[in-house]
Design an enzyme around this catalytic site. Structure first.
Site, PDB file in Angstrom:
ATOM      1  N   SER A 164     -26.836 -15.850  26.619  1.00  0.00           N
ATOM      2  CA  SER A 164     -28.035 -15.997  27.427  1.00  0.00           C
ATOM      3  C   SER A 164     -28.129 -17.387  28.073  1.00  0.00           C
ATOM      4  O   SER A 164     -27.232 -17.779  28.821  1.00  0.00           O
ATOM      5  CB  SER A 164     -29.264 -15.668  26.560  1.00  0.00           C
ATOM      6  OG  SER A 164     -30.413 -15.495  27.331  1.00  0.00           O
TER       7      SER A 164
ATOM      8  N   ASP B 186     -31.050  -4.486  29.883  1.00  0.00           N
ATOM      9  CA  ASP B 186     -31.443  -5.758  29.286  1.00  0.00           C
ATOM     10  C   ASP B 186     -32.877  -6.051  29.710  1.00  0.00           C
ATOM     11  O   ASP B 186     -33.183  -6.114  30.899  1.00  0.00           O
ATOM     12  CB  ASP B 186     -30.495  -6.859  29.773  1.00  0.00           C
ATOM     13  CG  ASP B 186     -30.667  -8.175  29.050  1.00  0.00           C
ATOM     14  OD1 ASP B 186     -31.811  -8.554  28.741  1.00  0.00           O
ATOM     15  OD2 ASP B 186     -29.646  -8.848  28.812  1.00  0.00           O
TER      16      ASP B 186
ATOM     17  N   HIS C  46     -30.575  -7.107  24.929  1.00  0.00           N
ATOM     18  CA  HIS C  46     -30.233  -8.498  25.239  1.00  0.00           C
ATOM     19  C   HIS C  46     -29.372  -9.099  24.123  1.00  0.00           C
ATOM     20  O   HIS C  46     -29.293 -10.305  23.980  1.00  0.00           O
ATOM     21  CB  HIS C  46     -31.514  -9.320  25.436  1.00  0.00           C
ATOM     22  CG  HIS C  46     -31.274 -10.682  26.014  1.00  0.00           C
ATOM     23  ND1 HIS C  46     -30.594 -10.895  27.207  1.00  0.00           N
ATOM     24  CD2 HIS C  46     -31.600 -11.926  25.545  1.00  0.00           C
ATOM     25  CE1 HIS C  46     -30.530 -12.194  27.447  1.00  0.00           C
ATOM     26  NE2 HIS C  46     -31.124 -12.839  26.458  1.00  0.00           N
TER      27      HIS C  46
END
Length: 199
Positions: free
Chosen positions: A88, A154, A181
């Site tokens: 991320s 996501d 995610h």
């Protein structure tokens, strides 16, 4: 926003290594103990790969300078024996660090999980951090193995963001169905697709 390593830390402290090692950089609002990071570190460790999972400072309110400094201290000047895995917001941090390195470097493997360099509509509080993205031209040429993973849905990072980043790095994404995610709350506490790239 422009970042230079000289303004963040002393590059001269970093040294290349010869033993296989890995660094896992977590993302926003996470810790080294979250999600699949500990599992991956343990799996790599059992294979003789020394693995660091640094705690990024103030993960609930990340700032580019401290995050770059922490990532840089852990990664140093990478070589063919170095692996970096990022998740991320950690992906953007790692890419910025590599793009800013002026010391000659090569990276054995880079795995970006749910990576992005564009603002995310669901995370407007990160707009200042993300502002300016990251120039990635030429990075792929210095990386021996490069893989981007995304899920098919996501809730935080639009899948188009990860696909666009992959295209900018001259590669494609690997889709992990149902991974969200890639959070523990999504049921992702192991991630063998990352291990497959590294072993």
């Amino acid at each position: 926003m422009t970042f230079t390593l000289a303004s963040i830390f002393n590059v001269g402290r970093m040294t290349s290594t010869t033993a296989r090692r890995a660094v896992i950089i977590h993302g926003y609002s996470a810790t080294p103990q979250d999600h699949w990071f500990g599992w991956l570190a343990e799996e790599l460790g059992t294979r003789g790969i020394t693995t660091a999972v640094p705690a990024m400072p103030t993960p609930e309110a990340p700032e580019p300078g401290p995050w770059l400094r922490t990532a840089g201290d852990a990664i140093g000047v990478p070589d063919e024996q170095t692996t970096v895995v990022a998740h991320s917001l950690g992906c953007l941090t790692v890419l910025r660090y590599l793009a800013a390195l002026r010391t000659p470097w090569r990276l054995g493997a880079l795995v970006l999980v749910a990576g992005f360099v564009d603002p995310c509509p669901t995370l407007p509080n990160l707009d200042d951090y993300i502002s300016g993205g990251c120039p990635v031209n030429g990075l792929a040429e210095r990386i021996d193995r490069l893989r981007l993973l995304r899920s098919d849905a996501d809730d935080y990072v639009p899948i188009q963001h990860t696909d666009r980043l992959a295209a900018s790095l001259d590669t494609t994404t690997v889709v992990v169905p149902g991974a969200g995610h890639f959070l523990g709350s999504d049921g992702v506490t192991t991630l063998p697709q990352v291990l497959d790239v590294l072993i």
